[in-house]
Each structure stands twice: as C-alpha cells, then as structure tokens.
Scaffold this motif. Structure first.
Motif, short mmCIF file in Angstrom:
data_model
loop_
_atom_site.label_atom_id
_atom_site.label_comp_id
_atom_site.label_asym_id
_atom_site.label_seq_id
_atom_site.Cartn_x
_atom_site.Cartn_y
_atom_site.Cartn_z
N UNK A 1 0.79 -1.37 0.05
CA UNK A 1 -0.13 -0.15 -0.11
C UNK A 1 0.89 1.24 -0.08
N UNK A 2 0.38 2.24 -0.71
CA UNK A 2 1.28 3.52 -0.99
C UNK A 2 1.04 4.32 0.40
N UNK B 1 2.47 -5.28 3.07
CA UNK B 1 3.11 -4.40 3.11
C UNK B 1 2.97 -2.86 2.66
N UNK B 2 4.20 -1.97 2.37
CA UNK B 2 4.00 -0.80 2.15
C UNK B 2 4.92 -0.16 1.23
N UNK C 1 7.90 5.94 7.57
CA UNK C 1 7.75 5.41 8.90
C UNK C 1 6.55 5.25 9.63
N UNK C 2 5.90 6.56 9.81
CA UNK C 2 4.89 6.97 10.68
C UNK C 2 3.74 6.26 9.86
N UNK C 3 3.56 6.38 8.56
CA UNK C 3 2.16 5.81 7.73
C UNK C 3 2.24 4.37 7.67
N UNK C 4 3.62 3.86 7.44
CA UNK C 4 3.65 2.41 7.27
C UNK C 4 3.36 1.78 8.53
N UNK D 1 8.40 -3.78 3.51
CA UNK D 1 8.67 -2.12 3.35
C UNK D 1 9.72 -2.19 2.12
N UNK D 2 9.44 -1.22 1.41
CA UNK D 2 10.37 -0.96 0.01
C UNK D 2 11.56 -0.17 0.40
N UNK D 3 11.59 0.26 1.75
CA UNK D 3 12.80 1.15 2.09
C UNK D 3 13.63 0.17 2.87
#
Length: 596
Positions: A96-97, A132-133, A156-159, A178-180
């Motif tokens: 999710x974006x 995930x995000x 970080x906050x939205x994920x 997470x893509x980060x």
C-alpha cells in the motif's frame, strides 16, 4: 493420498497412518457419518501436519520464511511423508502506498487475502502471506515536504499505521514488507541487473503525460477530458533522461502467455480488458526518473541521478518476500496476487513481462477486486463519506466487520457500504443465525444435561430429520471448497454456511428440545447433540472469516485446539464434554448515532 506419494515406502506409511486415524474415530461417529463421508480430498492431508499448525495463533515477522503459524517450522520434526503432504500457497496483497491513511479499500484487500490464507492453512497447505507498504516515489516525497518531515520519517509513520491496522483486523500475514528495507533494495537492484544483463534495458529520454497521484504514464489516447482515466490530474514531462524497459518486445509473448494460462487473470471478466490493451501494441516503458531522488538508485547509472520508477520498485516486493535474489525460493511462483482493479494493468501486463524478461516464472494468477462506494456514492474526502475502517471495528467489532466485508459483495465486483447493511450482517445473520443457534442449544445443555454435552447417539436413535441435517453438515465442506478454492467466491463461502445454519435453526424450532425435557428427555439429548455437532462444523469452516469469534465458539463447545483443522470436521469430539455457562459470541449491535 497416492497422488502425493513419490515412493512405495511413503505410500505405505501414509496408508497405515490413515487406517489408524480411521480406527480412532468413535463407532457412533462412523455410523452417523456413513462409510463414504464427503470431505474435499486435499483436506485429509491436513491432519498429518496439524500438530505443526495452530490456526488461532500467529506471529508477525519481516523475515521472508517465517510463518504466521509460529509452530509451522517445527515441521523439521515431521516425517518426510508428512512434509510431502503439504502444498505451497503464496498469496499477496498489493503493497500500500504511504501517501495517506488506510481506508476501507485497504482493509478489504487485506482481509480477503487473510481469509484465503487462513483457509489454505486449515486445509493443510504451507502458506506464505505477504502484505506491506510502498514507500518511494514523487508523491511520497511531496507529501513528506508538505508535512515538514523527511521522506523516511513520513514513511515510517504511515507504514506503522498500515501495519497496526492489519493487526487490528487480526490478519495473519507472515511478512510485512517495506520497500525502504535494505533487503528490498538489494532485490530490486538484482532484478534490474538481470534485465540489463538480458539486454532488456536501454537509456533514452521520456516525454509525455504523467500522473503523480497514480504514479503512472498515460498515452494521449487514454486521457479523458484532459485527465487520467482515474480522474487524476496529469502533467507533461518534458524530455527527461530515462532508462527504458523493452516492453514492446513482449506484446506477442504476453498474448501467448495469456492463451496458455487462461486462469492467470481473474475474475474472468477482467481478462478481455487486459488482452485488448496488450493487443493494441505495447510501448517501451520508462523505468527511471531524475527529477526527484526518493527511490532505489539505479545500480548501473554512472551519473547517480536515476532512481527506479516506483512501480518497478514496488512490484519487486513479491520477489523480495520470497527470498530473491537467492535461488532458494520455495514459495515462488506466487499462487495469487490480489489487488484493486485500478492497478490490474501493472500486475497483469508489466509484471509478467518483467519476470519473463528476467527468466523468472510469473505468478499463477492475479485477481482484481472492485471498489467500495457508500450509499450508492463514490467515496470522496470532499463529500465527507470516506469510511475509516477503525470506526467499523470500534462500532461493530472485528469479526463482524470481517464477515461483512467478505459476505456483502461478490468478490471482484464493486461494493456498496451502508450502516443498514452492516447491521443486517451483525444482527440478522450472525446474532440471529449461528449465535442464536449456539446460545439456545448450549444454554439447554447447561441447564438440563448436567452441564455436559450429551453423548453421541447410536444410529438407531436418529430420525429422518436428524439424518438429513447431519448429511447436509457432512456435505458442507465440499460445497464450501467448491466456491472458495477454485473461484475465490468469498461471498458465496459465507452464504453457503449461513443458509446451512438457517436450516439448523429451522430444525431446532421444529424439534423443540425445550419441550422435550418433560416429555422425552432422551430425545432432547439427541436433538441437542445433533445441533451442537452442526455448530461445531460451521464454526470450524468459518474460522478463516471470523477467527476470534469461532475460537470462542469452539472453546465453549470444548473442542480441543488441536482438533480444529478442516481434516477434523468429520471426526466429532463432542461426547460428554463438560461446558461452562454459555456466553453470547455475537451480541446484538445497536445502530450508530447519526451525526448532526
């Protein structure tokens, strides 16, 4: 099952185990079930591995191979024959974006995938469920700037909000990607290098229409009144240096792939939409950007200015979660990617083309579901009718919300939310249906049977009405499997069990066990055992949809935690079980107060 056996020795072991398991079934249950009970064939293998899977427990992890069933990898202690009895099942939500807070559409996709994952686990399959995000791209960078924070702080906050919602919805994902994460960047760059090695990437320049909201390139012919087909604003990108993927070379191979794999695009109605788009001829795809830096760096770019196009980055998450770039990917290819219909093109066109170009097997299926409206209107912040899924959880309960999402719309079509429909699901279906059936019968047992479920009756004590209901109960697993396993018909899954429960409520009303206490107490015991056996079967089958509620229901029946797999449905443990005072699993829900 012989079809799963590779050696005669393994076959002998499983046959003996199966014979011993059947010998353990009480004689009364054998007579009630008949010589040929109808249970989906693949469910039977679940019994062999059930000791290593506990359907009501979960463990979250960001490690690719850890199961949400904490004990699953205790299978190292299982026999080789038991290991072979399980098939792999890999299911994903889209990631999710993180440009905004999660809404009901995100909740719907995640719950749908969780139901399918839980169903497969209870069937005995070895499941990998990933959500995930997606945290890179121009839109995220702009949202972070708007909020006065760095992109990683914003992500970080939205994920964390998305992860928390998945937990609140009681979803049993094995991996939250997470893509980060560094491991994902490694996987994305490895895929890029593979495509480049195969001669599928070249450097050029891009000029054309781009939607920041959709993170999508659009052809001039696709615009509607100067906007993207989604209604998003588009902007003209003026000759930006870009790396390109040779998508145009994959037009015919993709069409051939669709022909050879007709089950790939689901539901079937979406297939023509995708095929027609590809038949128009595919253009090479711009897969890097230089006007912002929030993304995965292109590994071979000497300038250091190019970051990967967000969709190349995002789609690679499915590989990352499976262990790529390692050659050891036991869950690959994915059994099913589930996503909203607005991003079907990326999953049904770009993704298989990228994988084929890299020499990687594409997923077995992609499933596009519809959008949610409210009271017949499209949800919009400007209208003020957007549904916060947490409001539903607080007002109606987790299990009730999950049931509503699964049962109220044909999976694949658009859905329409209303408070009235939600109340009907909570009270008309759950409280008045399975909840009422269990509460009435358990209360009669608690008051009139010395707090013990009656013993299983001998076959000669059963009336035609008893046999008819028990036969319908025996056929229920196959009916449920037919609508869910092959076609993902979540709504028909719920409705099949609901209509069966309705017939059981008609049965108890006709038999009137409350009156039999005085006139025929032995007949009362038979009726109550039959009803509670029906409740047990329905509760086991509904565990994927309402895990907590069905856990409470089975606890009240005294069903052991290790006897709740689908393979346990035909083997009834209900005989002289002591029970506690029953508590309503589905209390009635009051209508929410209307805003002034």
């Amino acid at each position: 099952h012989p079809q799963h056996m590779r050696t005669g020795a393994a076959a002998s072991v499983l046959v003996i185990v199966g014979m011993l398991s059947w010998l353990r079934v009480p004689r009364e249950a054998k007579r009630l079930l008949g010589a040929s009970p109808t249970l989906p064939r693949r469910f039977a293998s679940a019994k062999l591995a059930s000791f290593a899977q506990t359907p009501t427990m979960s463990r979250r992890s960001t490690t690719p191979y850890l199961s949400s069933r904490g004990a699953r990898h205790a299978r190292c202690h299982a026999t080789e024959a038991e290991e072979k009895s399980n098939s792999k099942y890999y299911i994903t939500t889209p990631i999710y974006y993180v440009n905004d807070k999660p809404h009901i559409g995100h909740a719907y996709t995640t719950v749908a995938c969780d139901i399918l994952a839980r169903y497969r686990r209870l069937s005995g399959d070895d499941v990998l469920f990933v959500t995930g995000t997606d945290e890179h791209g121009q839109k995220v960078q702009k949202s972070a700037e708007k909020n006065g924070v760095t992109p990683i702080e914003f992500s970080n906050e939205v994920s964390a909000d998305f992860r928390s919602l998945a937990d609140e919805l009681q979803c049993s994902h094995d991996v939250f990607i997470r893509t980060t994460e560094d491991r994902h960047k490694t996987a994305a760059q490895a895929l890029w290098n593979k495509l480049e090695e195969n001669g599928q990437i070249y450097l050029g320049s891009y000029e054309g229409w781009y939607s920041v909201r959709d993170e999508t390139y659009y052809r001039e012919s696709e615009l509607v009144d100067g906007k993207a087909p989604t209604g998003a604003e588009v902007e003209w990108v003026v000759k930006e240096p870009s790396y390109f993927f040779k998508l145009s070379e994959w037009t015919e191979p993709l069409l051939e792939f669709y022909d050879n794999h007709p089950e790939f695009i689901q539901p079937p109605g979406k297939r023509n939409e995708v095929v027609n788009f590809v038949k128009q001829g595919l253009q090479d795809l711009s897969i890097s950007r230089t006007t912002f830096d929030w993304g995965v760096p292109v590994p071979s770019d000497d300038t250091g200015k190019h970051v990967m196009y967000v969709w190349i980055d995002a789609l690679t998450n499915y590989l990352t979660a499976a262990g790529y770039p390692s050659n050891d990917m036991p869950y690959w290819p994915p059994s099913m990617h589930v996503m909203g219909k607005d991003i079907l093109r990326f999953h049904a066109v770009y993704w298989p083309a990228l994988l084929l170009a890299a020499g990687i097997e594409p997923p077995k299926a992609v499933f596009a579901h519809g959008w949610w409206m409210r009271d017949g209107q499209k949800m919009s912040k400007s209208i003020g009718n957007v549904i916060n899924p947490r409001d539903l959880l607080e007002t109606y309960g987790v299990d009730q919300t999950r049931y509503f999402l699964a049962s109220s719309v044909s999976f694949g079509d658009d859905g329409d939310y209303s408070d009235e429909m939600m109340l009907t699901a909570c009270n008309g279906v759950l409280a008045n249906g399975l909840g009422n059936l269990a509460q009435r019968s358990l209360s009669l047992v608690f008051k009139n049977c010395e707090k013990r479920i009656p013993e299983a009756p001998p076959a000669e004590a059963l009336t035609d009405e008893d046999k008819a209901l028990l036969q319908a109960a025996a056929e229920l697993p196959s009916k449920v499997d037919e609508v869910l396993d092959a076609n993902q018909q979540l709504h028909n899954y719920c409705r099949t069990v609901h209509f069966f429960v309705k017939s059981a409520n008609v049965y108890i009303d006709q038999q009137e066990p409350w009156a039999l206490k005085k006139t025929d107490p032995e007949r009362m015991k038979v009726v109550l055992w039959v009803v509670l056996e029906v409740v047990r079967k329905a509760s086991i089958l509904l565990q994927p949809v309402m895990p907590s509620a069905m856990e409470k229901m089975l606890d009240q029946l005294g069903v052991p935690a290790d006897r709740r797999m689908f393979a346990d449905i035909l083997e009834s443990p209900l005989s002289a079980n002591e029970i506690s005072k029953p508590v309503a699993v589905f209390p009635r829900v009051e209508a929410p107060a209307q805003a002034a």
